[in-house]
Write a protein that holds these residues in place. Structure first.
Motif, PDB file in Angstrom:
ATOM      1  N   TRP A  12     -14.660  11.908  -0.986  1.00  0.00           N
ATOM      2  CA  TRP A  12     -14.933  11.257   0.309  1.00  0.00           C
ATOM      3  C   TRP A  12     -14.399   9.837   0.307  1.00  0.00           C
ATOM      4  O   TRP A  12     -13.774   9.382   1.277  1.00  0.00           O
ATOM      5  N   ARG A  13     -14.633   9.088  -0.779  1.00  0.00           N
ATOM      6  CA  ARG A  13     -14.185   7.695  -0.827  1.00  0.00           C
ATOM      7  C   ARG A  13     -12.668   7.597  -0.815  1.00  0.00           C
ATOM      8  O   ARG A  13     -12.096   6.696  -0.176  1.00  0.00           O
ATOM      9  N   ARG A  14     -11.997   8.507  -1.496  1.00  0.00           N
ATOM     10  CA  ARG A  14     -10.537   8.486  -1.464  1.00  0.00           C
ATOM     11  C   ARG A  14     -10.018   8.786  -0.059  1.00  0.00           C
ATOM     12  O   ARG A  14      -9.059   8.164   0.406  1.00  0.00           O
ATOM     13  N   ASP A  15     -10.642   9.722   0.626  1.00  0.00           N
ATOM     14  CA  ASP A  15     -10.261  10.016   2.011  1.00  0.00           C
ATOM     15  C   ASP A  15     -10.542   8.815   2.913  1.00  0.00           C
ATOM     16  O   ASP A  15      -9.750   8.510   3.821  1.00  0.00           O
ATOM     17  N   PHE A  16     -11.669   8.157   2.676  1.00  0.00           N
ATOM     18  CA  PHE A  16     -12.032   6.977   3.464  1.00  0.00           C
ATOM     19  C   PHE A  16     -10.970   5.885   3.309  1.00  0.00           C
ATOM     20  O   PHE A  16     -10.528   5.282   4.296  1.00  0.00           O
ATOM     21  N   ILE A  17     -10.556   5.634   2.080  1.00  0.00           N
ATOM     22  CA  ILE A  17      -9.536   4.609   1.819  1.00  0.00           C
ATOM     23  C   ILE A  17      -8.228   4.977   2.511  1.00  0.00           C
ATOM     24  O   ILE A  17      -7.582   4.141   3.158  1.00  0.00           O
ATOM     25  N   ARG A  18      -7.844   6.235   2.394  1.00  0.00           N
ATOM     26  CA  ARG A  18      -6.599   6.681   3.023  1.00  0.00           C
ATOM     27  C   ARG A  18      -6.672   6.521   4.542  1.00  0.00           C
ATOM     28  O   ARG A  18      -5.714   6.041   5.173  1.00  0.00           O
ATOM     29  N   THR A  19      -7.796   6.912   5.133  1.00  0.00           N
ATOM     30  CA  THR A  19      -7.948   6.797   6.584  1.00  0.00           C
ATOM     31  C   THR A  19      -7.900   5.338   7.028  1.00  0.00           C
ATOM     32  O   THR A  19      -7.269   4.991   8.045  1.00  0.00           O
ATOM     33  N   TYR A  20      -8.554   4.464   6.281  1.00  0.00           N
ATOM     34  CA  TYR A  20      -8.521   3.046   6.620  1.00  0.00           C
ATOM     35  C   TYR A  20      -7.097   2.516   6.596  1.00  0.00           C
ATOM     36  O   TYR A  20      -6.664   1.780   7.489  1.00  0.00           O
ATOM     37  N   GLN A  27      -4.921  -0.764  13.675  1.00  0.00           N
ATOM     38  CA  GLN A  27      -5.500  -1.127  14.966  1.00  0.00           C
ATOM     39  C   GLN A  27      -5.841  -2.611  15.061  1.00  0.00           C
ATOM     40  O   GLN A  27      -6.020  -3.147  16.155  1.00  0.00           O
ATOM     41  N   PHE A  28      -5.957  -3.281  13.899  1.00  0.00           N
ATOM     42  CA  PHE A  28      -6.511  -4.630  13.896  1.00  0.00           C
ATOM     43  C   PHE A  28      -5.480  -5.725  13.699  1.00  0.00           C
ATOM     44  O   PHE A  28      -5.837  -6.890  13.585  1.00  0.00           O
ATOM     45  N   GLY A  29      -4.221  -5.395  13.639  1.00  0.00           N
ATOM     46  CA  GLY A  29      -3.244  -6.461  13.438  1.00  0.00           C
ATOM     47  C   GLY A  29      -1.848  -5.898  13.287  1.00  0.00           C
ATOM     48  O   GLY A  29      -1.600  -4.721  13.547  1.00  0.00           O
ATOM     49  N   PRO A  30      -0.916  -6.731  12.849  1.00  0.00           N
ATOM     50  CA  PRO A  30       0.460  -6.291  12.667  1.00  0.00           C
ATOM     51  C   PRO A  30       0.533  -5.130  11.683  1.00  0.00           C
ATOM     52  O   PRO A  30      -0.282  -5.005  10.779  1.00  0.00           O
ATOM     53  N   ARG A  31       1.514  -4.281  11.878  1.00  0.00           N
ATOM     54  CA  ARG A  31       1.694  -3.117  11.016  1.00  0.00           C
ATOM     55  C   ARG A  31       1.926  -3.550   9.571  1.00  0.00           C
ATOM     56  O   ARG A  31       2.789  -4.384   9.282  1.00  0.00           O
ATOM     57  N   ILE A  32       1.119  -3.008   8.654  1.00  0.00           N
ATOM     58  CA  ILE A  32       1.267  -3.274   7.224  1.00  0.00           C
ATOM     59  C   ILE A  32       1.475  -1.935   6.537  1.00  0.00           C
ATOM     60  O   ILE A  32       0.729  -0.975   6.798  1.00  0.00           O
ATOM     61  N   ALA A  33       2.472  -1.858   5.678  1.00  0.00           N
ATOM     62  CA  ALA A  33       2.730  -0.608   4.974  1.00  0.00           C
ATOM     63  C   ALA A  33       1.487  -0.198   4.196  1.00  0.00           C
ATOM     64  O   ALA A  33       0.915  -0.996   3.443  1.00  0.00           O
ATOM     65  N   ALA A  34       1.059   1.068   4.366  1.00  0.00           N
ATOM     66  CA  ALA A  34      -0.169   1.532   3.736  1.00  0.00           C
ATOM     67  C   ALA A  34      -0.107   1.405   2.219  1.00  0.00           C
ATOM     68  O   ALA A  34      -1.084   1.013   1.581  1.00  0.00           O
ATOM     69  N   GLU A  35       1.040   1.707   1.632  1.00  0.00           N
ATOM     70  CA  GLU A  35       1.150   1.648   0.179  1.00  0.00           C
ATOM     71  C   GLU A  35       1.042   0.212  -0.324  1.00  0.00           C
ATOM     72  O   GLU A  35       0.452  -0.062  -1.372  1.00  0.00           O
ATOM     73  N   THR A  36       1.601  -0.743   0.433  1.00  0.00           N
ATOM     74  CA  THR A  36       1.509  -2.152   0.051  1.00  0.00           C
ATOM     75  C   THR A  36       0.057  -2.622   0.068  1.00  0.00           C
ATOM     76  O   THR A  36      -0.416  -3.281  -0.865  1.00  0.00           O
ATOM     77  N   LEU A  37      -0.640  -2.257   1.127  1.00  0.00           N
ATOM     78  CA  LEU A  37      -2.027  -2.692   1.233  1.00  0.00           C
ATOM     79  C   LEU A  37      -2.903  -1.986   0.207  1.00  0.00           C
ATOM     80  O   LEU A  37      -3.849  -2.581  -0.319  1.00  0.00           O
ATOM     81  N   ARG A  38      -2.596  -0.730  -0.138  1.00  0.00           N
ATOM     82  CA  ARG A  38      -3.337  -0.047  -1.185  1.00  0.00           C
ATOM     83  C   ARG A  38      -3.166  -0.772  -2.522  1.00  0.00           C
ATOM     84  O   ARG A  38      -4.135  -0.971  -3.270  1.00  0.00           O
ATOM     85  N   ARG A  39      -1.935  -1.163  -2.834  1.00  0.00           N
ATOM     86  CA  ARG A  39      -1.693  -1.908  -4.071  1.00  0.00           C
ATOM     87  C   ARG A  39      -2.488  -3.207  -4.080  1.00  0.00           C
ATOM     88  O   ARG A  39      -3.094  -3.585  -5.089  1.00  0.00           O
TER      89      ARG A  39
END
Length: 391
Positions: free
Chosen positions: A168-176, A183-195
């Motif tokens: 569930w937590r991994r899915d939550f992180i991916r969804t975020y 939705q909250f600001g300029p587009r940020i690459a998901a992989e960059t923000l995950r790192r």
């Protein structure tokens, strides 16, 4: 429904203020709590992520004016910032007819933007409350060790197994990363923000060094700072400020950074079970952050939280400045035979706090000398919460 410790304060706030803004990260239980309160008070619920409910607000003033006699719950209200000036007018109109409280319950997942939007339009008309994920005080039927491992998000904590919780937590992180954050600001690459998020998990409780984070991520300092601001805004990270009052010592002035939910910290680091957690290098810092979040969530309204450090090594993990100018000094230990460090005693000599505690994983409460008590997290959280009730 598991009773939430914010239930009664929320009811009280709605009895006193025209609008209440309930902040909290996604999936923390805001909607469940709001629906329970709405059922008790006879409220109307609108989900502003639903096209059907947004369509009802095509003419928002006309629609809401028809419901001035009841509590209106607006979920994910940050999606419609144009509503705030309209709400101000409706609140003022209702005040003139003698209805001065309990009109609107606003739910949102982004703190800074929502505080700014609502603060500008609803100044003097709105009260803010924050719903955290489950804390050690709430009757979830899960012990402290499980709460620490899985974190407090309801679907994670109440999962049937540690494996299901981690999924569930991994899915939550991916969804975020992929759906919510854009939705909250300029587009940020998901992989960059995950790192970036994972880097913060490795540095749990460390002094904040944005320049170092930027170098590790390969971006400039301004960009790294923006990423951090976003996670703080979404109530996923906390910058714990240093105590700043002049005490005649060279104070450490750099905030400490914590990811606020221990379960997300563990998921980002691939920690799947209690054995892996206890053997991981982050275990001590993770326990410290877990204790700090629970105590801040349990403290009376108006409490300010800091840490204290000097260049000479004096240190307090958590300094709570309570209403009435009382200070509690708290050191966090993971050992079942806790002993405060010399730096803690030195820091207490500098500040002379009213109470001194060492929070540890055990259950007994006992003195450690020099006015310091060893206490469990649950007992100290309850003591803080009871101060709120007496207040």
């Amino acid at each position: 429904m598991i009773p939430r410790q914010l239930h009664d304060p929320l009811i009280q706030a709605l009895r006193e203020a025209p609008a209440v803004c309930l902040l909290g990260p996604r999936q923390a239980g805001k909607t469940t709590l709001a629906l329970e309160v709405g059922k008790r008070l006879g409220g109307l619920y609108l989900d502003l992520e639903s096209e059907l409910d947004r369509a009802k607000l095509a003419e928002p003033e006309a629609y809401l004016e028809r419901h001035l006699d009841k509590l209106v719950i607006l979920d994910e209200v940050h999606r419609t910032p144009n509503l705030f000036p309209i709400l101000r007018g409706l609140i003022d109109r209702a005040r003139r007819t003698g209805q001065g409280h309990g009109q609107y319950l606003l739910l949102g997942s982004a703190a800074l933007g929502l505080l700014r939007q609502s603060g500008e339009s609803l100044a003097g008309r709105v009260r803010f409350l924050e719903l955290t994920p489950f804390t050690v005080r709430e009757p979830t039927d899960r012990d402290t060790a499980t709460l620490w491992l899985r974190g407090g998000f309801p679907d994670s904590l109440l999962a049937q197994s540690d494996e299901q919780s981690l999924r569930w937590r991994r899915d939550f992180i991916r969804t975020y990363l992929e759906r919510d954050i854009p939705q909250f600001g300029p587009r940020i690459a998901a992989e960059t923000l995950r790192r970036f998020w994972t880097m913060l998990a490795h540095r749990q409780g460390a002094p904040l060094n944005v320049a170092e984070l930027a170098r590790s991520l390969g971006v400039d300092t301004k960009t790294a700072g923006r990423y951090l601001d976003l996670l703080v805004d979404l109530l996923l990270a906390r910058r714990l400020a240093p105590w700043h009052t002049n005490v005649g010592k060279r104070l450490v002035k750099t905030p400490r950074l914590y990811l606020r939910d221990s379960g997300l910290t563990h998921a980002l680091l691939g920690i799947a079970d209690p054995e892996a957690l206890l053997g991981h290098p982050v275990a001590g810092a993770s326990w410290e952050g877990f204790v700090i979040e629970n105590l801040i969530a349990s403290a009376p309204e108006g409490t300010e939280a800091y840490y204290y450090g000097t260049s000479g090594g004096a240190e307090i993990d958590l300094l709570l400045h309570l209403p009435g100018s009382r200070m509690w000094a708290i050191e966090v230990k993971r050992s079942v035979a806790p002993r405060p460090e010399r730096g803690f005693h030195a820091a207490c000599a500098d500040l002379n706090p009213a109470r001194r505690f060492v929070v540890y994983p055990g259950t007994e409460r006992f003195p450690l000398g020099q006015g310091v008590e060893a206490v469990s997290l649950g007992e100290l959280a309850t003591e803080l919460y009871n101060m709120s009730k007496r207040g």
